[in-house]
Every structure is written in structure tokens, then in C-alpha cells.
Write an enzyme that holds these catalytic residues in place. Structure first.
Site, PDB file in Angstrom:
ATOM      1  N   PRO A  88       0.769  -1.319   0.056  1.00  0.00           N
ATOM      2  CA  PRO A  88      -0.067   0.048   0.065  1.00  0.00           C
ATOM      3  C   PRO A  88       0.575   1.329  -0.007  1.00  0.00           C
ATOM      4  O   PRO A  88       0.475   2.327  -0.281  1.00  0.00           O
ATOM      5  CB  PRO A  88      -0.945   0.005   1.293  1.00  0.00           C
ATOM      6  CG  PRO A  88       0.104  -0.888   2.133  1.00  0.00           C
ATOM      7  CD  PRO A  88       0.614  -2.092   1.166  1.00  0.00           C
ATOM      8  N   GLU A 115       1.101  -7.557   8.982  1.00  0.00           N
ATOM      9  CA  GLU A 115       1.301  -6.104   9.276  1.00  0.00           C
ATOM     10  C   GLU A 115       2.316  -5.463   8.202  1.00  0.00           C
ATOM     11  O   GLU A 115       2.516  -4.403   8.266  1.00  0.00           O
ATOM     12  CB  GLU A 115       1.819  -6.011  10.690  1.00  0.00           C
ATOM     13  CG  GLU A 115       0.713  -6.183  11.670  1.00  0.00           C
ATOM     14  CD  GLU A 115      -0.529  -5.534  11.425  1.00  0.00           C
ATOM     15  OE1 GLU A 115      -0.441  -4.142  11.361  1.00  0.00           O
ATOM     16  OE2 GLU A 115      -1.731  -6.124  11.561  1.00  0.00           O
ATOM     17  N   ARG A 153      -2.689  -8.934 -21.006  1.00  0.00           N
ATOM     18  CA  ARG A 153      -3.647  -8.457 -22.038  1.00  0.00           C
ATOM     19  C   ARG A 153      -3.051  -7.589 -23.080  1.00  0.00           C
ATOM     20  O   ARG A 153      -3.300  -7.273 -24.067  1.00  0.00           O
ATOM     21  CB  ARG A 153      -5.194  -7.962 -21.444  1.00  0.00           C
ATOM     22  CG  ARG A 153      -4.908  -6.685 -20.877  1.00  0.00           C
ATOM     23  CD  ARG A 153      -6.028  -6.316 -20.218  1.00  0.00           C
ATOM     24  NE  ARG A 153      -7.306  -6.831 -20.685  1.00  0.00           N
ATOM     25  CZ  ARG A 153      -8.119  -5.960 -21.599  1.00  0.00           C
ATOM     26  NH1 ARG A 153      -7.660  -4.883 -22.089  1.00  0.00           N
ATOM     27  NH2 ARG A 153      -9.246  -6.316 -22.331  1.00  0.00           N
ATOM     28  N   ASP A 168      -9.661   0.245 -24.946  1.00  0.00           N
ATOM     29  CA  ASP A 168     -10.137  -0.012 -23.527  1.00  0.00           C
ATOM     30  C   ASP A 168     -10.209   1.364 -22.883  1.00  0.00           C
ATOM     31  O   ASP A 168      -9.497   2.343 -23.236  1.00  0.00           O
ATOM     32  CB  ASP A 168      -9.213  -0.882 -22.827  1.00  0.00           C
ATOM     33  CG  ASP A 168      -9.616  -2.554 -23.168  1.00  0.00           C
ATOM     34  OD1 ASP A 168     -10.924  -2.653 -23.787  1.00  0.00           O
ATOM     35  OD2 ASP A 168      -8.787  -3.161 -22.916  1.00  0.00           O
TER      36      ASP A 168
END
Length: 239
Positions: A88, A115, A153, A168
Site C-alpha cells: 500500500p 502487518e 492482455r 479500452d
């Protein structure tokens, strides 16, 4: 292209790697995905990959030795190999980043848990840190799947149509235009008449306008970096 995924839960990928376009791409040899169980590099009868954090605090932290040993056990292929930590704290993964990764020969991804991981892994074994969004997951496995799906892709031959990826959402910094198929009328809602006209230039213009309209309404932040033509800007000024 090859993906090596380091995880303590390799079984999470079983169904995902066998279905849809990704499964077909693996069968055809267009991409190669290898799962590395971090526990195989842990010591002791319980093969523990985590321990209590120095300094105290809640939860457990992933140990550095098993992860770095797992990374170093992987054979590097080609000239362009990258070790990525799913975190993150990493840079936000975007379509532009997917294209950069698609140019590599190999991406090695480390899936954290608990954690987090010992900071020394970042300092000694990692080239890049990536995050798939500003939210918390139980681990990096889902993030790894997202990156594999997005990058794969873009590999030639994985998608059916040559222009499928190029059209896309996010490819030009805009959301994709609305799509329709049969039946022509569904619950009182009709397919826009212009899509039935056969006039490809008018259809192209309509799709571009709808893409701009949708982006302005739902993700106006994207417009600051989108490549807009003079015609696009004139259209936007009238919205």
C-alpha cells in the site's frame, strides 16, 4: 513473458490461472506464470515466515530471510527483469505502468501479508513497490492477480482483436464509450440509432463524444492528463 509470484498462499491462484483468456494464453505459451511458496525457504518444523515486530505493536511481520532467499532462487530470464513488492506504500499502478511492465521479459512479484514485511526486504531485494489502490487488502495476492491480468492482455496474441486493448478505458486517458449488442430493444431501452447507421465516421465521433462525456461526469481528474484534440476541447466547452 514470465511472471514469478512469491506468496505463502499459492493455492489462491489455482482457479484464476486456469480460466478465460489468461488460461488460454498460458496454454499457448504466450505467458509463463510460476508460483513460488515462500514457506519452502523458511526454517524450523513449522516453516514460519513471520515473527513479532521489534519495538512492540499489534500483529506479525514477515521475516526477511525466506523472502530474499526465495527471490534469489529465481532464475532471471532475458535482459529485462524486475522485482516488485505489492505494498500500500507503493506507487499507484496505472495503465501507463502496465505498458512499461509489458515491455519486460520477467516480473517477479512479492506478496506481503500480516502487518507487512521486514524493511530490509525493501532495501535489499526489491526494485519497485506498486499499489493497486488506496485501500487495505489481506495480502498482496489480489494485487498480483490484477497486475498479471492487466499486463498480460497487452502481450501480442493474448486478446482476440489487435485493437481490443487500445480501445479500452484509460488507454487514451479517458473512460470507454458505452457498448451495446443484441437485442435492439431491451426493457424499453433502444440502441442509439447512430450505431445502426453503418456510417463509421459518425460512429467514431459519437463514441469519442460519449467517452469525453462519461469521463467528465465520473472521472474528471483524468482529463488533466488526457491527450485532447482541438475538436475534443470544443466539444467539452459545450458540456
Amino acid at each position: 513473458m514470465r511472471f514469478d509470484v512469491l506468496t505463502i498462499f499459492p493455492c489462491m491462484f489455482a482457479g484464476y490461472l486456469n480460466e478465460g483468456l489468461l488460461g488460454k494464453a498460458i496454454t499457448k505459451g504466450l505467458i509463463d506464470i510460476r508460483l513460488v511458496d515462500i514457506r519452502d525457504f523458511a526454517e524450523g518444523p513449522h516453516r514460519a515466515t513471520d515473527d513479532r515486530p521489534y519495538g512492540g505493536g499489534e500483529g506479525m511481520v514477515m521475516k526477511p530471510e525466506p523472502i530474499c532467499d526465495a527471490v534469489e532462487s529465481i532464475e532471471k530470464i532475458g535482459k529485462k527483469s524486475l522485482v516488485v513488492l505489492l505494498s500500500p506504500q507503493g506507487e499507484t499502478f496505472k495503465q501507463s505502468e502496465a505498458w512499461k511492465l509489458a515491455e519486460l521479459d520477467q516480473v517477479i512479484m512479492i506478496c506481503g501479508r500480516y502487518e507487512g514485511i521486514d524493511e530490509r526486504v525493501r532495501l535489499t531485494c526489491v526494485d519497485r513497490e506498486l499499489s493497486i489502490g488506496d485501500y487495505i487488502l489481506n495480502g498482496g495476492e489480489v494485487g498480483a492477480m490484477v497486475i498479471i491480468d492487466s499486463v498480460s492482455r497487452l502481450i501480442p496474441g493474448v486478446l482476440g482483436g489487435e485493437r481490443s486493448a487500445a480501445e479500452d478505458s484509460f488507454e487514451e486517458g479517458l473512460l470507454e464509450y458505452p457498448q451495446y449488442t443484441r437485442p435492439r430493444i431491451f426493457r424499453g431501452k433502444e440502441v442509439p440509432e447512430i450505431l445502426l447507421s453503418g456510417n463509421h465516421e459518425l460512429i467514431r465521433r459519437w463514441r469519442r463524444a460519449e467517452s469525453l462525456r462519461k469521463t467528465l461526469k465520473r472521472r474528471p481528474d483524468l482529463l488533466t492528463e488526457a491527450e485532447l484534440t482541438d475538436q475534443d476541447k470544443r466539444f467539452m466547452s459545450g458540456l
